[in-house]
Design a protein around this motif. Structure first.
Motif, PDB file in Angstrom:
ATOM      1  N   ASP A  90     -12.104  32.355  35.488  1.00  0.00           N
ATOM      2  CA  ASP A  90     -10.830  32.212  34.774  1.00  0.00           C
ATOM      3  C   ASP A  90     -10.132  33.554  34.604  1.00  0.00           C
ATOM      4  O   ASP A  90      -8.916  33.651  34.729  1.00  0.00           O
ATOM      5  CB  ASP A  90     -11.046  31.559  33.403  1.00  0.00           C
ATOM      6  N   ARG A  91     -10.906  34.589  34.322  1.00  0.00           N
ATOM      7  CA  ARG A  91     -10.320  35.925  34.121  1.00  0.00           C
ATOM      8  C   ARG A  91      -9.715  36.443  35.417  1.00  0.00           C
ATOM      9  O   ARG A  91      -8.627  37.024  35.423  1.00  0.00           O
ATOM     10  CB  ARG A  91     -11.399  36.883  33.610  1.00  0.00           C
ATOM     11  N   ILE A  92     -10.399  36.223  36.530  1.00  0.00           N
ATOM     12  CA  ILE A  92      -9.864  36.673  37.824  1.00  0.00           C
ATOM     13  C   ILE A  92      -8.602  35.893  38.163  1.00  0.00           C
ATOM     14  O   ILE A  92      -7.595  36.473  38.587  1.00  0.00           O
ATOM     15  CB  ILE A  92     -10.919  36.554  38.941  1.00  0.00           C
ATOM     16  N   ARG A  93      -8.628  34.572  37.957  1.00  0.00           N
ATOM     17  CA  ARG A  93      -7.425  33.764  38.214  1.00  0.00           C
ATOM     18  C   ARG A  93      -6.269  34.194  37.320  1.00  0.00           C
ATOM     19  O   ARG A  93      -5.113  34.218  37.750  1.00  0.00           O
ATOM     20  CB  ARG A  93      -7.734  32.283  38.022  1.00  0.00           C
ATOM     21  N   GLU A  94      -6.578  34.550  36.091  1.00  0.00           N
ATOM     22  CA  GLU A  94      -5.549  35.032  35.157  1.00  0.00           C
ATOM     23  C   GLU A  94      -4.908  36.315  35.686  1.00  0.00           C
ATOM     24  O   GLU A  94      -3.686  36.477  35.623  1.00  0.00           O
ATOM     25  CB  GLU A  94      -6.192  35.275  33.797  1.00  0.00           C
ATOM     26  N   GLU A  95      -5.711  37.222  36.214  1.00  0.00           N
ATOM     27  CA  GLU A  95      -5.175  38.461  36.793  1.00  0.00           C
ATOM     28  C   GLU A  95      -4.290  38.159  38.005  1.00  0.00           C
ATOM     29  O   GLU A  95      -3.245  38.776  38.183  1.00  0.00           O
ATOM     30  CB  GLU A  95      -6.309  39.402  37.202  1.00  0.00           C
ATOM     31  N   ILE A  96      -4.716  37.209  38.827  1.00  0.00           N
ATOM     32  CA  ILE A  96      -3.923  36.829  39.995  1.00  0.00           C
ATOM     33  C   ILE A  96      -2.593  36.244  39.554  1.00  0.00           C
ATOM     34  O   ILE A  96      -1.532  36.617  40.071  1.00  0.00           O
ATOM     35  CB  ILE A  96      -4.717  35.846  40.897  1.00  0.00           C
ATOM     36  N   ARG A  97      -2.617  35.321  38.591  1.00  0.00           N
ATOM     37  CA  ARG A  97      -1.371  34.710  38.091  1.00  0.00           C
ATOM     38  C   ARG A  97      -0.457  35.756  37.464  1.00  0.00           C
ATOM     39  O   ARG A  97       0.760  35.733  37.672  1.00  0.00           O
ATOM     40  CB  ARG A  97      -1.679  33.602  37.091  1.00  0.00           C
ATOM     41  N   HIS A  98      -1.027  36.670  36.702  1.00  0.00           N
ATOM     42  CA  HIS A  98      -0.242  37.730  36.060  1.00  0.00           C
ATOM     43  C   HIS A  98       0.471  38.578  37.121  1.00  0.00           C
ATOM     44  O   HIS A  98       1.672  38.849  37.006  1.00  0.00           O
ATOM     45  CB  HIS A  98      -1.160  38.604  35.195  1.00  0.00           C
ATOM     46  N   THR A  99      -0.258  38.960  38.155  1.00  0.00           N
ATOM     47  CA  THR A  99       0.328  39.773  39.214  1.00  0.00           C
ATOM     48  C   THR A  99       1.399  39.002  39.969  1.00  0.00           C
ATOM     49  O   THR A  99       2.457  39.551  40.295  1.00  0.00           O
ATOM     50  CB  THR A  99      -0.774  40.273  40.171  1.00  0.00           C
ATOM     51  N   GLU A 100       1.160  37.723  40.222  1.00  0.00           N
ATOM     52  CA  GLU A 100       2.169  36.900  40.900  1.00  0.00           C
ATOM     53  C   GLU A 100       3.440  36.786  40.062  1.00  0.00           C
ATOM     54  O   GLU A 100       4.554  36.827  40.600  1.00  0.00           O
ATOM     55  CB  GLU A 100       1.611  35.508  41.190  1.00  0.00           C
ATOM     56  N   ARG A 101       3.280  36.656  38.747  1.00  0.00           N
ATOM     57  CA  ARG A 101       4.456  36.575  37.860  1.00  0.00           C
ATOM     58  C   ARG A 101       5.242  37.877  37.856  1.00  0.00           C
ATOM     59  O   ARG A 101       6.460  37.856  37.722  1.00  0.00           O
ATOM     60  CB  ARG A 101       4.050  36.195  36.443  1.00  0.00           C
ATOM     61  N   LEU A 102       4.555  39.006  37.975  1.00  0.00           N
ATOM     62  CA  LEU A 102       5.255  40.291  38.051  1.00  0.00           C
ATOM     63  C   LEU A 102       5.942  40.462  39.397  1.00  0.00           C
ATOM     64  O   LEU A 102       7.026  41.041  39.481  1.00  0.00           O
ATOM     65  CB  LEU A 102       4.269  41.442  37.833  1.00  0.00           C
ATOM     66  N   LEU A 103       5.322  39.945  40.423  1.00  0.00           N
ATOM     67  CA  LEU A 103       5.829  40.114  41.786  1.00  0.00           C
ATOM     68  C   LEU A 103       7.058  39.244  42.075  1.00  0.00           C
ATOM     69  O   LEU A 103       7.974  39.670  42.779  1.00  0.00           O
ATOM     70  CB  LEU A 103       4.698  39.784  42.758  1.00  0.00           C
TER      71      LEU A 103
END
Length: 143
Positions: A90-103
């Motif tokens: 979940d933490r890794i997916r959260e980091e991926i989603r966070h980066t996608e939202r910034l991108l």
């Protein structure tokens, strides 16, 4: 833990190290660039590299769970700052989603300049500040 799993994880770590090295180079370019248009492209590159890193580490976590490779999972838990194994995916997916939202707003601004709303332009400014702060930290570290 099998030798194949160890070799796979070592390969992932080498790729991550390469990405981190490239992020450092991108950071230097970002801090030296004044042009807003060019900065957006560099920010996109920085965030894309970050996304690649988290995606690779997610693959490592999947292999670690499937093979019950607790050495790998312990390393990833420490890297992501989680206490329990179950929280790691979940933490890794959260980091991926966070980066996608910034991108996303950066990519949209590059593709469709002048079409951003006030809110999107403000968000882009915040992403710019966030990535610039990260870039300053990257240039301090020698890889």
């Amino acid at each position: 833990m099998s030798d194949m799993v160890k070799a796979f994880y070592r390969d992932i770590l080498l790729q991550v190290l390469s990405i981190e090295s490239r992020k450092r180079q991108v950071s230097e370019r970002l801090l030296l660039t004044k042009s807003d248009r060019l900065r957006l492209r560099i920010i996109r590159e920085f965030l894309s590299l970050d996304l690649d890193k988290h995606t690779l580490l997610q693959q490592a976590a999947v292999v670690g769970f499937r093979n019950q490779a607790f050495d790998i999972l312990d390393h990833l838990r420490k890297l992501y700052g989680v206490e329990e194994y179950d929280l790691l995916p979940d933490r890794i997916r959260e980091e991926i989603r966070h980066t996608e939202r910034l991108l996303l707003p950066i990519v949209n601004e590059i593709k469709y300049p002048k079409s951003s709303s006030f809110f999107e332009r403000r968000l882009i400014q915040e992403v710019n500040k966030y990535v610039t702060l990260q870039a300053r930290e990257y240039v301090k570290v020698r890889l």
